[in-house]
Motif scaffolding. Structure first.
Motif, PDB file in Angstrom:
ATOM      1  N   UNK A  99      81.927 119.888 -45.596  1.00 45.02           N
ATOM      2  CA  UNK A  99      81.514 118.565 -44.618  1.00 45.02           C
ATOM      3  C   UNK A  99      81.103 119.168 -43.658  1.00 45.02           C
ATOM      4  N   UNK A 100      81.029 120.071 -42.866  1.00 50.83           N
ATOM      5  CA  UNK A 100      81.227 120.087 -40.804  1.00 50.83           C
ATOM      6  C   UNK A 100      80.083 120.972 -40.496  1.00 50.83           C
ATOM      7  N   UNK A 101      80.299 120.743 -39.201  1.00 53.15           N
ATOM      8  CA  UNK A 101      78.698 121.637 -38.231  1.00 53.15           C
ATOM      9  C   UNK A 101      79.214 122.979 -38.195  1.00 53.15           C
ATOM     10  N   UNK A 102      80.357 123.042 -37.823  1.00 54.54           N
ATOM     11  CA  UNK A 102      81.989 123.997 -36.315  1.00 54.54           C
ATOM     12  C   UNK A 102      81.973 124.738 -38.056  1.00 54.54           C
ATOM     13  N   UNK A 103      81.102 125.876 -38.107  1.00 51.31           N
ATOM     14  CA  UNK A 103      81.683 126.984 -38.484  1.00 51.31           C
ATOM     15  C   UNK A 103      81.356 128.547 -37.901  1.00 51.31           C
ATOM     16  N   UNK A 104      81.475 128.413 -36.336  1.00 52.28           N
ATOM     17  CA  UNK A 104      80.959 129.110 -35.710  1.00 52.28           C
ATOM     18  C   UNK A 104      82.659 129.743 -35.840  1.00 52.28           C
ATOM     19  N   UNK A 105      82.634 130.910 -35.792  1.00 54.31           N
ATOM     20  CA  UNK A 105      84.153 131.730 -35.756  1.00 54.31           C
ATOM     21  C   UNK A 105      85.114 132.093 -36.753  1.00 54.31           C
ATOM     22  N   UNK A 154      77.609 131.461 -26.566  1.00 56.52           N
ATOM     23  CA  UNK A 154      77.655 129.887 -26.357  1.00 56.52           C
ATOM     24  C   UNK A 154      77.774 129.287 -27.981  1.00 56.52           C
ATOM     25  N   UNK A 155      77.732 128.060 -28.029  1.00 56.64           N
ATOM     26  CA  UNK A 155      77.781 127.415 -29.741  1.00 56.64           C
ATOM     27  C   UNK A 155      76.595 127.404 -29.912  1.00 56.64           C
ATOM     28  N   UNK A 156      75.801 127.922 -29.254  1.00 53.50           N
ATOM     29  CA  UNK A 156      73.572 127.644 -29.681  1.00 53.50           C
ATOM     30  C   UNK A 156      72.982 129.519 -29.801  1.00 53.50           C
ATOM     31  N   UNK A 211      75.676 123.164 -30.825  1.00 51.67           N
ATOM     32  CA  UNK A 211      75.350 123.873 -32.046  1.00 51.67           C
ATOM     33  C   UNK A 211      76.760 124.165 -33.192  1.00 51.67           C
ATOM     34  N   UNK A 212      76.902 125.162 -32.919  1.00 52.96           N
ATOM     35  CA  UNK A 212      78.200 125.222 -34.137  1.00 52.96           C
ATOM     36  C   UNK A 212      79.119 125.657 -33.286  1.00 52.96           C
ATOM     37  N   UNK A 213      80.474 123.674 -33.885  1.00 52.67           N
ATOM     38  CA  UNK A 213      81.239 124.042 -33.615  1.00 52.67           C
ATOM     39  C   UNK A 213      82.409 125.284 -33.819  1.00 52.67           C
ATOM     40  N   UNK A 214      83.658 125.463 -32.876  1.00 56.84           N
ATOM     41  CA  UNK A 214      84.587 126.186 -33.883  1.00 56.84           C
ATOM     42  C   UNK A 214      85.759 125.536 -34.685  1.00 56.84           C
ATOM     43  N   UNK A 215      86.710 125.984 -35.340  1.00 54.97           N
ATOM     44  CA  UNK A 215      87.602 125.155 -35.883  1.00 54.97           C
ATOM     45  C   UNK A 215      88.691 124.681 -35.350  1.00 54.97           C
ATOM     46  N   UNK A 216      89.719 124.033 -35.858  1.00 46.37           N
ATOM     47  CA  UNK A 216      90.652 124.165 -34.928  1.00 46.37           C
ATOM     48  C   UNK A 216      91.753 124.125 -35.353  1.00 46.37           C
ATOM     49  N   UNK A 272      82.239 131.619 -25.314  1.00 43.84           N
ATOM     50  CA  UNK A 272      82.295 130.051 -25.511  1.00 43.84           C
ATOM     51  C   UNK A 272      84.174 130.195 -25.987  1.00 43.84           C
ATOM     52  N   UNK A 273      84.358 130.665 -26.549  1.00 43.87           N
ATOM     53  CA  UNK A 273      86.002 130.520 -27.223  1.00 43.87           C
ATOM     54  C   UNK A 273      86.015 130.518 -28.618  1.00 43.87           C
ATOM     55  N   UNK A 274      84.964 130.231 -29.549  1.00 44.80           N
ATOM     56  CA  UNK A 274      84.820 130.477 -31.021  1.00 44.80           C
ATOM     57  C   UNK A 274      84.465 131.599 -32.079  1.00 44.80           C
ATOM     58  N   UNK A 275      84.812 132.057 -31.267  1.00 48.93           N
ATOM     59  CA  UNK A 275      85.154 132.959 -32.517  1.00 48.93           C
ATOM     60  C   UNK A 275      85.418 134.629 -31.619  1.00 48.93           C
ATOM     61  N   UNK A 276      85.473 135.769 -31.292  1.00 49.29           N
ATOM     62  CA  UNK A 276      85.947 137.212 -31.277  1.00 49.29           C
ATOM     63  C   UNK A 276      87.094 136.594 -30.943  1.00 49.29           C
TER      64      UNK A 276
END
Length: 285
Positions: free
Chosen positions: A215-221, A56-58, A266-271, A26-30
């Motif tokens: 406040x953000x839903x995007x904390x994956x990774x 993925x984000x889920x 789901x939980x999206x990535x950081x910028x 999913x590109x957000x972590x690892x």
């Protein structure tokens, strides 16, 4: 024999950071988050994959382990030719993988190592086999400059839930007693509007990094990104405490910049690329 045209003028190189970790499709972590972080901070990133994940984000759907012989080949290929200034270690799912990485660190005299003991994904999926936890402590704690567990991982390592800052400090001291050279316990999972992280270095006063929760839903990774940013700043020449402070600031800015994006259900990535730095140059020996 004269060097090829132009070779005599080559006197610099990039700061080199090796990520030994799993892939996130999913590109957000690892590995993917590691490379994005290294590039954003002006470092040259390299990889040695420990596992492939279908996620993925889920959540994580499947994990495919990389043979340990091939893992060792990846590390050797990078270290023997390009060289390594700092190492970030992430997902190590089995005891043989842990042992393979420990042997490689010794083989190539790699001492600037940030160990992120990835055990459970943000989705709750377990990413490490139970027998690998003891191997991680035994083999890699003494070899890492810094260990960066989150609240759940630190609790798993010490065998109890951590609910307060006092619990975090007690756990960090216990991890030092078990062989860690320095510990950063990440307190993002504590309740409340303030996020507290604790850096504990033997002989130094505890360093608390406290900031209002973003406040953000995007904390994956987030954890992968923080450990990678610390390794990058170490490769750039920072001392450990300064590297942690700088990495902490980078992650908070990446969380803020990515708060309004929507990537997946789901939980999206950081910028990661909110403020990219040009590739840095360092004198070449």
């Amino acid at each position: 024999m004269a060097p090829p045209a132009g070779e005599a003028e080559i006197r610099t190189r990039y700061p080199r950071v090796l990520a030994i970790a799993g892939s996130d499709s999913g590109g957000g972590a690892g590995i993917q988050a590691d490379l994005k972080t290294f590039a954003a901070l002006g470092c040259f990133g390299m990889t040695a994959l420990t596992a492939l994940t279908a996620q993925n984000t889920l959540g994580v759907r499947a994990i495919h382990a990389v043979p340990v012989e091939f893992l060792a080949d990846q590390i050797d290929a990078v270290a023997e030719d390009i060289g390594v200034d700092a190492v970030k270690i992430g997902m190590l799912h089995s005891a043989p993988v842990v042992q393979t990485v420990a042997a490689a660190l010794d083989r190539h005299c790699m001492g600037t190592v940030v160990l992120d003991p990835v055990m459970v994904a943000a989705s709750g999926d377990r990413l490490i086999q139970p027998e690998a936890v003891d191997a991680l402590v035994r083999e890699l704690f003494p070899r890492a400059l810094l260990v960066t567990p989150n609240l759940d991982e630190a609790g798993l390592l010490v065998g109890r839930q951590l609910r307060t800052e006092a619990d975090m400090e007690a756990a960090a001291r216990e991890l030092l007693e078990r062989g860690a050279r320095a510990v950063l316990v990440k307190g993002g999972h504590l309740a409340g509007g303030i996020v507290s992280d604790l850096l504990l270095i033997p002989g130094a006063r505890p360093l608390w990094l406290r900031h209002p929760r973003i406040a953000t839903p995007n904390i994956h990774g987030t954890g992968c990104t923080l450990s990678s940013a610390i390794a990058a700043h170490l490769a750039l020449g920072c001392e450990l405490a300064a590297a942690v402070r700088a990495a902490h600031a980078y992650v908070r800015a990446a969380l803020t910049a990515g708060a309004g994006a929507r990537m997946g259900a789901g939980s999206g990535p950081l910028n990661h690329s909110h403020a990219p730095q040009p590739m840095q140059m360092r004198p070449s020996p």
